[in-house]
Write an enzyme that holds these catalytic residues in place. Sequence first.
Site, PDB file in Angstrom:
ATOM      1  N   HIS A  15      48.539  37.768  31.954  1.00  0.00           N
ATOM      2  CA  HIS A  15      47.128  38.299  32.739  1.00  0.00           C
ATOM      3  C   HIS A  15      46.121  39.381  31.652  1.00  0.00           C
ATOM      4  O   HIS A  15      45.369  40.074  32.076  1.00  0.00           O
ATOM      5  CB  HIS A  15      47.719  39.745  34.347  1.00  0.00           C
ATOM      6  CG  HIS A  15      48.611  40.847  33.723  1.00  0.00           C
ATOM      7  ND1 HIS A  15      49.397  40.715  33.631  1.00  0.00           N
ATOM      8  CD2 HIS A  15      47.872  42.271  33.078  1.00  0.00           C
ATOM      9  CE1 HIS A  15      50.076  41.951  33.667  1.00  0.00           C
ATOM     10  NE2 HIS A  15      48.888  42.390  32.799  1.00  0.00           N
ATOM     11  N   ASP A  46      53.893  34.834  34.098  1.00  0.00           N
ATOM     12  CA  ASP A  46      52.940  36.201  33.718  1.00  0.00           C
ATOM     13  C   ASP A  46      53.437  35.842  32.162  1.00  0.00           C
ATOM     14  O   ASP A  46      53.560  36.886  31.427  1.00  0.00           O
ATOM     15  CB  ASP A  46      53.394  37.159  34.089  1.00  0.00           C
ATOM     16  CG  ASP A  46      51.964  38.266  33.893  1.00  0.00           C
ATOM     17  OD1 ASP A  46      51.130  38.104  33.040  1.00  0.00           O
ATOM     18  OD2 ASP A  46      51.941  39.378  34.010  1.00  0.00           O
ATOM     19  N   SER A 119      50.702  46.254  29.369  1.00  0.00           N
ATOM     20  CA  SER A 119      51.294  45.320  29.719  1.00  0.00           C
ATOM     21  C   SER A 119      51.186  44.157  28.570  1.00  0.00           C
ATOM     22  O   SER A 119      50.495  44.628  27.215  1.00  0.00           O
ATOM     23  CB  SER A 119      50.344  44.574  30.681  1.00  0.00           C
ATOM     24  OG  SER A 119      50.454  45.447  31.825  1.00  0.00           O
TER      25      SER A 119
END
Length: 173
Positions: A15, A46, A119
């Site tokens: 992402h 992911d 992230s």
Amino acid sequence: FLIDATRGWIATNAHVSSRNPESLEIAFKDQSFFDAQLLFVDRYLDLAVLQAPKKQIPAGAKQAQLRCNDWPEVGSEVGAYGHPLSLDFSVTTGIVSGLRYRHNRYWIQTDAAINRGNSGGPLISIKSGEVVGINALGYSKRSSEGLGFAVPMVYACRVFQLLREGKNPSPPY
């Protein structure tokens, strides 16, 4: 974060890198940004692997030590590294608070703060210095505090190994 200096491989989340980005730029601390290529992406895990030109990797850049063979222990101390809310090269600490099967996949649960910008950064064991996960998401601040999740290295390392062997790590349908 750098996972293979000889190949110029950097791990992050799918992402973060997107599926078909027009361009990707990365930078090492105190260095300028430069272009990288998307080598592999797995939207289910992911996980993404970027490839940087080897000449752009600083001589002193350290390759992450990965904990590939087992899960971290619940209660073990970890640090979530990243750039939360544009605060470059930050770390928050906490513990592995659980190993969860949620949203049809396995996660490492932590109470180390994972905010927007963390992230793709490593979740590192304080005791061993090994990366145990890749920071992926935090629960809504409106409904909880101290609930973050990371992609387990147990799964990510399998992808890295298959890529090294020249095999396609994409799962069959």
